[in-house]
Design a protein around this motif. Structure first.
Motif, PDB file in Angstrom:
ATOM      1  N   ALA A  66       0.849  -1.185   0.000  1.00 38.06           N
ATOM      2  CA  ALA A  66       0.000   0.000   0.000  1.00 38.06           C
ATOM      3  C   ALA A  66       0.882   1.231   0.000  1.00 38.06           C
ATOM      4  O   ALA A  66       1.991   1.226   0.526  1.00 38.06           O
ATOM      5  CB  ALA A  66      -0.920   0.003   1.211  1.00 38.06           C
ATOM      6  N   ILE A  67       0.394   2.312  -0.595  1.00 36.93           N
ATOM      7  CA  ILE A  67       1.139   3.559  -0.626  1.00 36.93           C
ATOM      8  C   ILE A  67       0.758   4.370   0.593  1.00 36.93           C
ATOM      9  O   ILE A  67      -0.394   4.739   0.778  1.00 36.93           O
ATOM     10  CB  ILE A  67       0.845   4.348  -1.909  1.00 36.93           C
ATOM     11  CG1 ILE A  67       1.266   3.541  -3.138  1.00 36.93           C
ATOM     12  CG2 ILE A  67       1.562   5.689  -1.886  1.00 36.93           C
ATOM     13  CD1 ILE A  67       0.940   4.214  -4.447  1.00 36.93           C
ATOM     14  N   GLY A  68       1.731   4.660   1.438  1.00 41.03           N
ATOM     15  CA  GLY A  68       1.504   5.515   2.590  1.00 41.03           C
ATOM     16  C   GLY A  68       1.953   6.928   2.282  1.00 41.03           C
ATOM     17  O   GLY A  68       2.147   7.306   1.122  1.00 41.03           O
ATOM     18  N   SER A  69       2.153   7.721   3.314  1.00 35.17           N
ATOM     19  CA  SER A  69       2.480   9.128   3.100  1.00 35.17           C
ATOM     20  C   SER A  69       3.867   9.327   2.505  1.00 35.17           C
ATOM     21  O   SER A  69       4.170  10.396   1.980  1.00 35.17           O
ATOM     22  CB  SER A  69       2.367   9.886   4.416  1.00 35.17           C
ATOM     23  OG  SER A  69       3.312   9.410   5.349  1.00 35.17           O
ATOM     24  N   THR A  70       4.737   8.333   2.589  1.00 37.98           N
ATOM     25  CA  THR A  70       6.066   8.477   1.987  1.00 37.98           C
ATOM     26  C   THR A  70       6.062   8.179   0.484  1.00 37.98           C
ATOM     27  O   THR A  70       7.064   8.372  -0.188  1.00 37.98           O
ATOM     28  CB  THR A  70       7.064   7.506   2.648  1.00 37.98           C
ATOM     29  OG1 THR A  70       6.631   6.167   2.422  1.00 37.98           O
ATOM     30  CG2 THR A  70       7.182   7.769   4.133  1.00 37.98           C
ATOM     31  N   GLU A  71       4.943   7.686  -0.046  1.00 41.11           N
ATOM     32  CA  GLU A  71       4.795   7.349  -1.456  1.00 41.11           C
ATOM     33  C   GLU A  71       5.766   6.253  -1.898  1.00 41.11           C
ATOM     34  O   GLU A  71       6.130   6.159  -3.061  1.00 41.11           O
ATOM     35  CB  GLU A  71       4.948   8.593  -2.344  1.00 41.11           C
ATOM     36  CG  GLU A  71       3.893   9.657  -2.053  1.00 41.11           C
ATOM     37  CD  GLU A  71       4.009  10.871  -2.953  1.00 41.11           C
ATOM     38  OE1 GLU A  71       4.907  10.870  -3.811  1.00 41.11           O
ATOM     39  OE2 GLU A  71       3.209  11.796  -2.797  1.00 41.11           O
ATOM     40  N   ILE A  72       6.200   5.443  -0.956  1.00 43.48           N
ATOM     41  CA  ILE A  72       7.079   4.310  -1.265  1.00 43.48           C
ATOM     42  C   ILE A  72       6.253   3.039  -1.078  1.00 43.48           C
ATOM     43  O   ILE A  72       5.800   2.742   0.030  1.00 43.48           O
ATOM     44  CB  ILE A  72       8.313   4.307  -0.365  1.00 43.48           C
ATOM     45  CG1 ILE A  72       9.159   5.552  -0.650  1.00 43.48           C
ATOM     46  CG2 ILE A  72       9.144   3.053  -0.584  1.00 43.48           C
ATOM     47  CD1 ILE A  72      10.322   5.722   0.278  1.00 43.48           C
ATOM     48  N   LYS A  73       6.061   2.288  -2.151  1.00 45.81           N
ATOM     49  CA  LYS A  73       5.160   1.147  -2.114  1.00 45.81           C
ATOM     50  C   LYS A  73       5.869  -0.062  -1.533  1.00 45.81           C
ATOM     51  O   LYS A  73       6.842  -0.561  -2.104  1.00 45.81           O
ATOM     52  CB  LYS A  73       4.638   0.841  -3.518  1.00 45.81           C
ATOM     53  CG  LYS A  73       3.403  -0.030  -3.532  1.00 45.81           C
ATOM     54  CD  LYS A  73       2.774  -0.058  -4.912  1.00 45.81           C
ATOM     55  CE  LYS A  73       1.461  -0.829  -4.901  1.00 45.81           C
ATOM     56  NZ  LYS A  73       0.828  -0.855  -6.240  1.00 45.81           N
ATOM     57  N   GLN A  74       5.399  -0.524  -0.389  1.00 43.80           N
ATOM     58  CA  GLN A  74       5.975  -1.670   0.290  1.00 43.80           C
ATOM     59  C   GLN A  74       4.884  -2.474   0.980  1.00 43.80           C
ATOM     60  O   GLN A  74       3.811  -1.973   1.281  1.00 43.80           O
ATOM     61  CB  GLN A  74       6.974  -1.215   1.364  1.00 43.80           C
ATOM     62  CG  GLN A  74       8.346  -0.861   0.857  1.00 43.80           C
ATOM     63  CD  GLN A  74       9.315  -0.662   2.005  1.00 43.80           C
ATOM     64  OE1 GLN A  74       8.982  -0.055   3.018  1.00 43.80           O
ATOM     65  NE2 GLN A  74      10.511  -1.188   1.871  1.00 43.80           N
ATOM     66  N   ARG A  75       5.206  -3.734   1.216  1.00 39.20           N
ATOM     67  CA  ARG A  75       4.407  -4.539   2.132  1.00 39.20           C
ATOM     68  C   ARG A  75       5.045  -4.385   3.507  1.00 39.20           C
ATOM     69  O   ARG A  75       6.263  -4.476   3.646  1.00 39.20           O
ATOM     70  CB  ARG A  75       4.437  -6.013   1.707  1.00 39.20           C
ATOM     71  CG  ARG A  75       3.800  -6.275   0.357  1.00 39.20           C
ATOM     72  CD  ARG A  75       4.351  -7.526  -0.317  1.00 39.20           C
ATOM     73  NE  ARG A  75       4.323  -8.672   0.588  1.00 39.20           N
ATOM     74  CZ  ARG A  75       5.346  -9.481   0.758  1.00 39.20           C
ATOM     75  NH1 ARG A  75       6.489  -9.269   0.130  1.00 39.20           N
ATOM     76  NH2 ARG A  75       5.241 -10.508   1.563  1.00 39.20           N
ATOM     77  N   SER A  76       4.243  -4.150   4.507  1.00 41.48           N
ATOM     78  CA  SER A  76       4.817  -3.969   5.836  1.00 41.48           C
ATOM     79  C   SER A  76       3.893  -4.532   6.903  1.00 41.48           C
ATOM     80  O   SER A  76       2.683  -4.653   6.712  1.00 41.48           O
ATOM     81  CB  SER A  76       5.083  -2.480   6.117  1.00 41.48           C
ATOM     82  OG  SER A  76       3.877  -1.747   6.129  1.00 41.48           O
ATOM     83  N   GLY A  77       4.495  -4.900   8.029  1.00 45.74           N
ATOM     84  CA  GLY A  77       3.745  -5.415   9.166  1.00 45.74           C
ATOM     85  C   GLY A  77       4.347  -4.890  10.456  1.00 45.74           C
ATOM     86  O   GLY A  77       5.537  -4.581  10.522  1.00 45.74           O
ATOM     87  N   LEU A  78       3.526  -4.774  11.471  1.00 48.62           N
ATOM     88  CA  LEU A  78       3.950  -4.243  12.763  1.00 48.62           C
ATOM     89  C   LEU A  78       3.376  -5.112  13.867  1.00 48.62           C
ATOM     90  O   LEU A  78       2.181  -5.425  13.866  1.00 48.62           O
ATOM     91  CB  LEU A  78       3.486  -2.792  12.905  1.00 48.62           C
ATOM     92  CG  LEU A  78       3.827  -2.022  14.173  1.00 48.62           C
ATOM     93  CD1 LEU A  78       3.903  -0.520  13.861  1.00 48.62           C
ATOM     94  CD2 LEU A  78       2.789  -2.247  15.274  1.00 48.62           C
ATOM     95  N   ALA A  79       4.212  -5.507  14.810  1.00 50.40           N
ATOM     96  CA  ALA A  79       3.769  -6.324  15.937  1.00 50.40           C
ATOM     97  C   ALA A  79       4.309  -5.744  17.235  1.00 50.40           C
ATOM     98  O   ALA A  79       5.529  -5.603  17.397  1.00 50.40           O
ATOM     99  CB  ALA A  79       4.235  -7.770  15.783  1.00 50.40           C
ATOM    100  N   GLU A  80       3.409  -5.397  18.136  1.00 46.26           N
ATOM    101  CA  GLU A  80       3.811  -5.036  19.490  1.00 46.26           C
ATOM    102  C   GLU A  80       3.593  -6.261  20.366  1.00 46.26           C
ATOM    103  O   GLU A  80       2.530  -6.886  20.312  1.00 46.26           O
ATOM    104  CB  GLU A  80       2.980  -3.861  20.012  1.00 46.26           C
ATOM    105  CG  GLU A  80       3.290  -2.549  19.305  1.00 46.26           C
ATOM    106  CD  GLU A  80       2.526  -1.376  19.892  1.00 46.26           C
ATOM    107  OE1 GLU A  80       1.808  -1.574  20.897  1.00 46.26           O
ATOM    108  OE2 GLU A  80       2.640  -0.256  19.347  1.00 46.26           O
ATOM    109  N   LEU A  81       4.611  -6.630  21.147  1.00 43.97           N
ATOM    110  CA  LEU A  81       4.540  -7.801  22.002  1.00 43.97           C
ATOM    111  C   LEU A  81       4.145  -7.392  23.421  1.00 43.97           C
ATOM    112  O   LEU A  81       4.291  -6.229  23.808  1.00 43.97           O
ATOM    113  CB  LEU A  81       5.871  -8.542  21.998  1.00 43.97           C
ATOM    114  CG  LEU A  81       6.398  -8.931  20.610  1.00 43.97           C
ATOM    115  CD1 LEU A  81       7.697  -9.712  20.730  1.00 43.97           C
ATOM    116  CD2 LEU A  81       5.358  -9.730  19.830  1.00 43.97           C
ATOM    117  N   THR A  82       3.640  -8.344  24.185  1.00 45.04           N
ATOM    118  CA  THR A  82       3.200  -8.054  25.549  1.00 45.04           C
ATOM    119  C   THR A  82       4.363  -7.528  26.388  1.00 45.04           C
ATOM    120  O   THR A  82       5.463  -8.075  26.343  1.00 45.04           O
ATOM    121  CB  THR A  82       2.627  -9.321  26.207  1.00 45.04           C
ATOM    122  OG1 THR A  82       1.609  -9.861  25.367  1.00 45.04           O
ATOM    123  CG2 THR A  82       2.033  -8.998  27.568  1.00 45.04           C
TER     124      THR A  82
END
Length: 403
Positions: A66-82
């Motif tokens: 997806a294109i975010g505000s940086t206009e750099i198209k990447q797949r990304s994921g975010l995980a916060e652990l307990t």
């Protein structure tokens, strides 16, 4: 594929350390010797996005780029652990982990600490190397960010451990007496239907902002890192849910010595502004793109058009609320925004808005019209800026001094 592993404890420490096993979540017992690392379960908490668990690993999920505000198209994921709790406060931790980054993908591990009843900023943690905390703390949390090109690679991070240590330099970041305020150029993000850096899908007239560093990125649905954005007559309180504009490692709100990049720039001045106005870095951003405007913050459409009533990109005053002490409350609504009014009643003129989950800076409280909201029925109103009020019935907060 590149694999990194945390360094083993030295033989001397292994002989003198107390030997015990802790299953996460857990608490480290008090001991005079260096505590063993605590294993952190691969269990992402609420707010994580586009990751999957494979054994002890957090792996990039299957959502498309997806294109975010940086206009750099990447797949990304975010995980916060307990979060992990220790028996005693520690000034630094060693985060251990393994990582796989095939085919031009990347994996980053960050850590933050619970200090003065709030979370500090995120700091990148190199495997096996002590990472200083902003202050001694008995609770830390680990975050994993995995990114890859549009197709192919599935980066991962696994076998995460945390270990208290006193073998670190001075704290990287400090909480100031008052939050930093700077005047920066704001641009409209738009991109309805796109996905932000924390996995939020942008809707029409949305309420969030983007800043050019992940250090102050809130997880989806959270307002841990929020800003107050003001024009001469209106203010908006909004969570930081995306990264940009221009750069992704420009935490310009931090003191120069502790910025991720551009350490020769003064605190409060975005690199894009310096590049555009002064030709700094050859007039380019960190990716080598020619900077076409001095933007230091992106505003979602609801913030831009509705909360601040902007007609075009503009200079605004931004306060980075997590960087200082002071009273705080959290906007507790299921969607949309909370009106900010010029008097403690629902007939007062709307002079701004506060987005879902945003933190608001509370100066004092006063009595006014009784309102029923998510926090019950109350006639208490909170002053969040000179001449601006929100109903406490919609804000999760303690009590404050009278105005």
């Amino acid at each position: 594929m590149r694999i990194t592993r945390t360094t083993a404890l030295t033989a001397c420490l292994a002989m003198t350390a107390a030997i015990f096993t802790v299953s996460f979540p857990g608490t480290l017992p008090s001991t005079a010797a260096t505590p063993d690392p605590v294993a952190v379960a691969a269990q992402p908490v609420a707010g994580s996005s586009n990751v999957k668990v494979e054994g002890s690993r957090i792996v990039l999920g299957d959502a498309p780029a997806a294109i975010g505000s940086t206009e750099i198209k990447q797949r990304s994921g975010l995980a916060e652990l307990t979060p992990v709790r220790f028996t005693d406060p520690t000034s630094a931790v060693v985060v251990g982990y393994t990582a796989g980054t095939p085919d031009s993908s990347s994996a980053q591990v960050d850590v933050r600490a619970w200090v003065n009843n709030r979370w500090s900023e995120w700091t990148a943690a190199k495997a096996g190397t002590p990472t200083a905390l902003p202050s001694a703390s008995d609770q830390v949390q680990v975050r994993i960010i995995v990114s890859a090109p549009s197709t192919g690679a599935s980066p991962w991070v696994g076998d995460v451990t945390v270990q208290p240590t006193d073998q670190a330099a001075a704290p990287l970041m400090t909480v100031q007496a008052a939050p930093l305020k700077s005047r920066v150029f704001a641009t409209r993000e738009g991109l309805v239907g796109g996905t932000t850096a924390n996995g939020h899908v942008i809707v029409s007239r949305d309420h969030f902002v983007a800043l050019p560093s992940r250090r102050g990125l809130s997880s989806a649905g959270s307002g841990t890192y929020s800003v107050k954005v003001c024009t001469a007559s209106r203010c908006a309180f909004e969570p930081v849910w995306d990264v940009g504009p221009w750069n992704t490692k420009d935490d310009y709100w931090n003191p120069s010595a502790t910025r991720e990049m551009w350490k020769d720039l003064p605190q409060g001045k975005p690199e894009a502004q310096a590049a555009y106005q002064d030709g700094y870095n050859g007039g380019k951003d960190q990716f080598g793109r020619t900077v076409a405007n001095p933007a230091g913050i992106d505003l979602a459409d609801g913030v831009f058009w509705d909360a601040l009533k902007l007609a075009d990109n503009s200079w605004v005053d931004v306060t980075y609320l997590w960087t200082g002490d002071g009273g705080r409350g959290t906007v507790s609504i299921s969607s949309g925004y909370l009106n900010v009014r010029n008097a403690p009643n629902s007939t007062g003129a709307v002079v701004g808005m506060a987005g879902k989950s945003a933190q608001v800076a509370v100066e004092c409280q006063t009595t006014g019209q009784s309102v029923t909201g998510s926090q019950g029925t109350s006639n208490v109103w909170l002053r969040v800026h000179a001449g601006m009020y929100v109903a406490k019935a919609w804000v999760s907060a303690g009590s404050f001094g009278a105005c």
